[in-house]
Scaffold this motif. Structure first.
Motif, PDB file in Angstrom:
ATOM      1  N   CYS A 173      -0.834  92.576  33.700  1.00 43.31           N
ATOM      2  CA  CYS A 173      -0.770  91.507  32.737  1.00 43.31           C
ATOM      3  C   CYS A 173       0.665  91.234  31.957  1.00 43.31           C
ATOM      4  O   CYS A 173       0.978  90.393  31.707  1.00 43.31           O
ATOM      5  CB  CYS A 173      -1.962  91.498  31.683  1.00 43.31           C
ATOM      6  SG  CYS A 173      -3.795  91.303  32.355  1.00 43.31           S
TER       7      CYS A 173
ATOM      8  N   CYS B 243       3.004  89.752  34.047  1.00 41.58           N
ATOM      9  CA  CYS B 243       2.897  88.417  34.080  1.00 41.58           C
ATOM     10  C   CYS B 243       3.426  87.883  32.922  1.00 41.58           C
ATOM     11  O   CYS B 243       4.150  86.904  33.157  1.00 41.58           O
ATOM     12  CB  CYS B 243       1.300  88.093  34.119  1.00 41.58           C
ATOM     13  SG  CYS B 243       1.021  86.317  34.232  1.00 41.58           S
ATOM     14  N   ARG B 244       3.388  88.473  31.924  1.00 39.23           N
ATOM     15  CA  ARG B 244       3.974  87.777  30.460  1.00 39.23           C
ATOM     16  C   ARG B 244       5.517  87.856  30.592  1.00 39.23           C
ATOM     17  O   ARG B 244       6.210  86.942  30.198  1.00 39.23           O
ATOM     18  CB  ARG B 244       3.382  88.670  29.332  1.00 39.23           C
ATOM     19  CG  ARG B 244       3.990  88.197  28.117  1.00 39.23           C
ATOM     20  CD  ARG B 244       3.591  89.251  26.866  1.00 39.23           C
ATOM     21  NE  ARG B 244       3.952  90.530  27.117  1.00 39.23           N
ATOM     22  CZ  ARG B 244       5.265  91.137  27.102  1.00 39.23           C
ATOM     23  NH1 ARG B 244       6.201  90.430  26.547  1.00 39.23           N
ATOM     24  NH2 ARG B 244       5.360  92.331  27.229  1.00 39.23           N
TER      25      ARG B 244
ATOM     26  N   ASP C 173       6.934  85.225  32.482  1.00 40.73           N
ATOM     27  CA  ASP C 173       6.570  84.031  32.414  1.00 40.73           C
ATOM     28  C   ASP C 173       5.812  83.163  33.364  1.00 40.73           C
ATOM     29  O   ASP C 173       6.107  81.945  33.620  1.00 40.73           O
ATOM     30  CB  ASP C 173       7.931  83.035  31.675  1.00 40.73           C
ATOM     31  CG  ASP C 173       7.441  81.937  30.849  1.00 40.73           C
ATOM     32  OD1 ASP C 173       6.087  81.889  30.562  1.00 40.73           O
ATOM     33  OD2 ASP C 173       8.282  81.095  30.799  1.00 40.73           O
TER      34      ASP C 173
ATOM     35  N   ASP D 289       2.489  81.895  35.724  1.00 41.03           N
ATOM     36  CA  ASP D 289       1.266  81.441  35.533  1.00 41.03           C
ATOM     37  C   ASP D 289       0.205  82.266  36.095  1.00 41.03           C
ATOM     38  O   ASP D 289      -0.873  82.490  35.379  1.00 41.03           O
ATOM     39  CB  ASP D 289       1.122  80.019  36.269  1.00 41.03           C
ATOM     40  CG  ASP D 289       2.046  79.043  35.622  1.00 41.03           C
ATOM     41  OD1 ASP D 289       1.481  78.187  35.073  1.00 41.03           O
ATOM     42  OD2 ASP D 289       3.156  79.108  36.082  1.00 41.03           O
TER      43      ASP D 289
ATOM     44  N   GLU E 237      -3.404  86.163  34.687  1.00 37.61           N
ATOM     45  CA  GLU E 237      -3.474  84.887  34.578  1.00 37.61           C
ATOM     46  C   GLU E 237      -2.907  84.467  33.301  1.00 37.61           C
ATOM     47  O   GLU E 237      -3.675  84.943  32.309  1.00 37.61           O
ATOM     48  CB  GLU E 237      -4.630  84.265  34.894  1.00 37.61           C
ATOM     49  CG  GLU E 237      -4.571  82.584  34.922  1.00 37.61           C
ATOM     50  CD  GLU E 237      -5.954  81.926  34.950  1.00 37.61           C
ATOM     51  OE1 GLU E 237      -6.311  80.646  34.637  1.00 37.61           O
ATOM     52  OE2 GLU E 237      -6.929  82.690  35.803  1.00 37.61           O
ATOM     53  N   SER E 238      -1.785  83.551  32.997  1.00 31.98           N
ATOM     54  CA  SER E 238      -1.586  83.405  31.615  1.00 31.98           C
ATOM     55  C   SER E 238      -2.119  82.202  31.020  1.00 31.98           C
ATOM     56  O   SER E 238      -2.816  81.246  31.756  1.00 31.98           O
ATOM     57  CB  SER E 238       0.081  83.189  31.834  1.00 31.98           C
ATOM     58  OG  SER E 238       0.244  81.855  32.323  1.00 31.98           O
ATOM     59  N   HIS E 239      -2.190  82.052  29.806  1.00 29.80           N
ATOM     60  CA  HIS E 239      -2.890  80.813  29.140  1.00 29.80           C
ATOM     61  C   HIS E 239      -1.838  80.419  28.153  1.00 29.80           C
ATOM     62  O   HIS E 239      -0.485  80.760  28.181  1.00 29.80           O
ATOM     63  CB  HIS E 239      -3.987  81.399  28.359  1.00 29.80           C
ATOM     64  CG  HIS E 239      -5.206  81.959  29.077  1.00 29.80           C
ATOM     65  ND1 HIS E 239      -5.829  81.067  29.897  1.00 29.80           N
ATOM     66  CD2 HIS E 239      -5.571  83.114  29.437  1.00 29.80           C
ATOM     67  CE1 HIS E 239      -6.801  81.686  30.851  1.00 29.80           C
ATOM     68  NE2 HIS E 239      -6.581  83.146  30.363  1.00 29.80           N
TER      69      HIS E 239
ATOM     70  N   GLY F 250       1.955  82.163  26.198  1.00 29.80           N
ATOM     71  CA  GLY F 250       2.324  83.171  26.875  1.00 29.80           C
ATOM     72  C   GLY F 250       1.262  84.365  27.108  1.00 29.80           C
ATOM     73  O   GLY F 250       1.489  85.555  27.417  1.00 29.80           O
ATOM     74  N   LYS F 251       0.042  83.921  26.579  1.00 32.52           N
ATOM     75  CA  LYS F 251      -1.171  84.801  26.448  1.00 32.52           C
ATOM     76  C   LYS F 251      -1.676  85.125  27.997  1.00 32.52           C
ATOM     77  O   LYS F 251      -1.902  84.221  28.747  1.00 32.52           O
ATOM     78  CB  LYS F 251      -2.407  84.246  25.500  1.00 32.52           C
ATOM     79  CG  LYS F 251      -2.012  84.359  24.290  1.00 32.52           C
ATOM     80  CD  LYS F 251      -3.267  83.936  23.298  1.00 32.52           C
ATOM     81  CE  LYS F 251      -2.705  83.512  21.865  1.00 32.52           C
ATOM     82  NZ  LYS F 251      -3.706  83.306  20.991  1.00 32.52           N
ATOM     83  N   VAL F 252      -2.321  86.076  28.189  1.00 32.41           N
ATOM     84  CA  VAL F 252      -2.847  86.532  29.653  1.00 32.41           C
ATOM     85  C   VAL F 252      -4.117  86.955  29.446  1.00 32.41           C
ATOM     86  O   VAL F 252      -4.865  87.037  28.220  1.00 32.41           O
ATOM     87  CB  VAL F 252      -1.887  87.820  30.115  1.00 32.41           C
ATOM     88  CG1 VAL F 252      -0.677  87.483  30.360  1.00 32.41           C
ATOM     89  CG2 VAL F 252      -2.018  89.061  29.238  1.00 32.41           C
TER      90      VAL F 252
ATOM     91  N   ASN G  96       4.228  77.609  26.890  1.00 32.36           N
ATOM     92  CA  ASN G  96       3.541  77.412  28.449  1.00 32.36           C
ATOM     93  C   ASN G  96       2.360  76.339  27.893  1.00 32.36           C
ATOM     94  O   ASN G  96       1.770  75.945  28.981  1.00 32.36           O
ATOM     95  CB  ASN G  96       2.806  78.812  28.685  1.00 32.36           C
ATOM     96  CG  ASN G  96       3.901  79.670  29.197  1.00 32.36           C
ATOM     97  OD1 ASN G  96       4.911  79.303  29.456  1.00 32.36           O
ATOM     98  ND2 ASN G  96       3.553  80.842  29.127  1.00 32.36           N
TER      99      ASN G  96
END
Length: 446
Positions: free
Chosen positions: A220, A223-224, A227, A229, A246-248, A251-253, A282
């Protein structure tokens, strides 16, 4: 659409990761006893051969029935060894399992994988054998985890699969409850002809990885930092999904990550580059690409090898090809908050509030997108072997996203999905390279 695939020519060698004796190394091996059971002709050996021995589905037709018990030591993620007991399903063998060999077979079992044939002519007998196996497990390995695969679902009409699987799940739950296991089981509908087999086995092997929680947290964080998805981690030999992030928006995962933010250095000291979008947060990214990943990877695999694969094994399901199943939200923006319009009176202009933009419908994710990619890429790897080449990685780019599949640690591949067009692919590849050493600590070398 642009796609590239990297391969290297190599002398074809025997795959020592599958069905061979595990040699002693300086790394401490973690052995897990796994029972693979089910009645004769239920498909146990076929699914094992596809997942661990690189068989294509069509090649399993030549496999002979399993006689008695076959032992296979399969190395997974380097230092994890699956001590797989593939038990023949003839009635005579079950009598031996339940009486003479009861303790040796059912003792110290980490996991039971029981396969039920959806097209069985005698389902009552199948459940009687299943109940007998549960009793023996409860007696000798009460802490074992139970997985039930309702197999050959491709033989059931698509519109009836959900109802039939639910009915089988109810019967399985009743049997488990009567034998003292309550709801401590997992059930999957599977077929060797689609991604459902990879979905089930990914869930199964993930339960055997001791530090999976720590690994997911660091994925995670990666992923952040990228940057991205989505980031997906695959086991190298089987290409089963180990974990994903998975990002939201913003930039949250998918998980809260506790860790130190990577320094913003451009390739110095092995640090990853923190990538900031030049076009806002994002939240503005078009997330509609999720259900098209498998289509794009499949197209790239088809166009980069002369060894064509069977269409029936690679074709994505119909919902992938239906444009209505994944509508692309409009990206048009009205730059001005207001607009002018002429009034009824001559020469008079009034300020009118711009009409509110319709809300973008949430993207329709394909729940099996990662497993579809597992299936496609693994078959492409096999086709590379036919040309004396070894698969190293793949890049797929289109108007919605860029997907990078690359070698990660010595035992894994990684896939990074980026929809922000301002982020160069080279930066993603650099972050993958710089993160390898960090992740080797959680996926140790063997």
């Amino acid at each position: 659409k642009v796609s590239t695939t990297r391969t290297s020519t190599t002398q074809q060698t025997t795959n020592n990761n599958n069905n061979n004796n595990i040699q002693q190394t300086t790394t401490t091996m973690v052995k897990k006893k796994v029972l693979l059971m089910g009645k004769a002709h239920s498909g146990k050996t076929s699914m094992r051969s596809i997942i661990f021995a690189n068989y294509l589905a069509r090649d399993t037709m030549r496999l002979a029935p399993t006689l008695d018990v076959e032992h296979h030591h399969v190395r997974f993620l380097g230092d994890l060894v699956l001590n797989l007991w593939d038990c023949g399903g003839q009635d005579a063998f079950y009598e031996s399992y339940f009486e003479r060999d009861r303790e040796s077979i059912f003792r110290s079992v980490e996991m039971l994988i029981y396969v039920l044939d959806i097209e069985s002519e005698n389902p009552e007998s199948d459940f009687e054998h299943f109940a007998g196996v549960l009793e023996a497990i409860e007696e000798n390995s009460p802490d074992a985890r139970i997985f039930v695969l309702v197999h050959k679902m491709d033989l059931v009409a698509e519109e009836e699969r959900g109802l039939i699987l639910e009915d089988r799940r109810r019967l399985i739950a009743e049997t488990c409850h009567d034998r003292g296991f309550g709801n401590s089981f997992e059930c999957f509908g599977t077929s060797i002809w689609d991604e459902t087999l990879y979905k089930a086995w990914s869930e199964i092997v993930t339960n055997l990885i001791p530090n999976i929680g720590v690994l997911e947290s660091h994925l995670c964080d990666f992923c952040r930092v990228c940057d991205a998805d989505e980031v997906v981690l695959f086991e190298r030999a089987t290409f089963l999904v180990i974990s994903h992030a998975e990002s939201h928006g913003g930039g949250k995962v998918t998980k809260d990550v506790v860790g130190v933010k990577a320094k913003e250095q451009h390739g110095n000291g092995g640090d990853m580059i923190e990538q900031d979008s030049k076009h806002g947060s994002n939240d503005e990214l078009d997330k509609s690409h999720h259900s098209t990943h498998a289509d794009a990877v499949e197209s790239a695999a088809d166009n980069t090898t002369e060894s064509k694969l069977a269409p029936q094994e690679l074709d994505a399901p119909s919902e992938f090809n239906d444009p209505q199943s994944n509508p692309t939200p409009s990206t048009h923006k009205d730059d001005s908050p207001t607009q002018k319009s002429k009034s009824a009176g001559p020469g008079t202009a009034i300020q009118q509030k711009a009409p509110s933009k319709p809300k973008t419908p949430p993207p329709k994710f394909d729940a099996h997108r990662f497993e579809k990619i597992s299936n496609i890429v693994k078959q492409f790897k096999l086709s590379c072997g036919k040309t004396q080449s070894q698969f190293q990685g793949m890049q797929v780019s289109n108007s919605r996203f860029t997907a990078v599949i690359d070698e990660f640690t010595i035992n894994t591949y990684i896939m990074v999905i980026v929809s922000d067009r301002s982020i160069p692919t080279e930066a993603t590849l650099l972050n993958i390279r710089n993160a390898r050493g960090h992740f080797e600590r959680f996926i140790p070398r063997s």
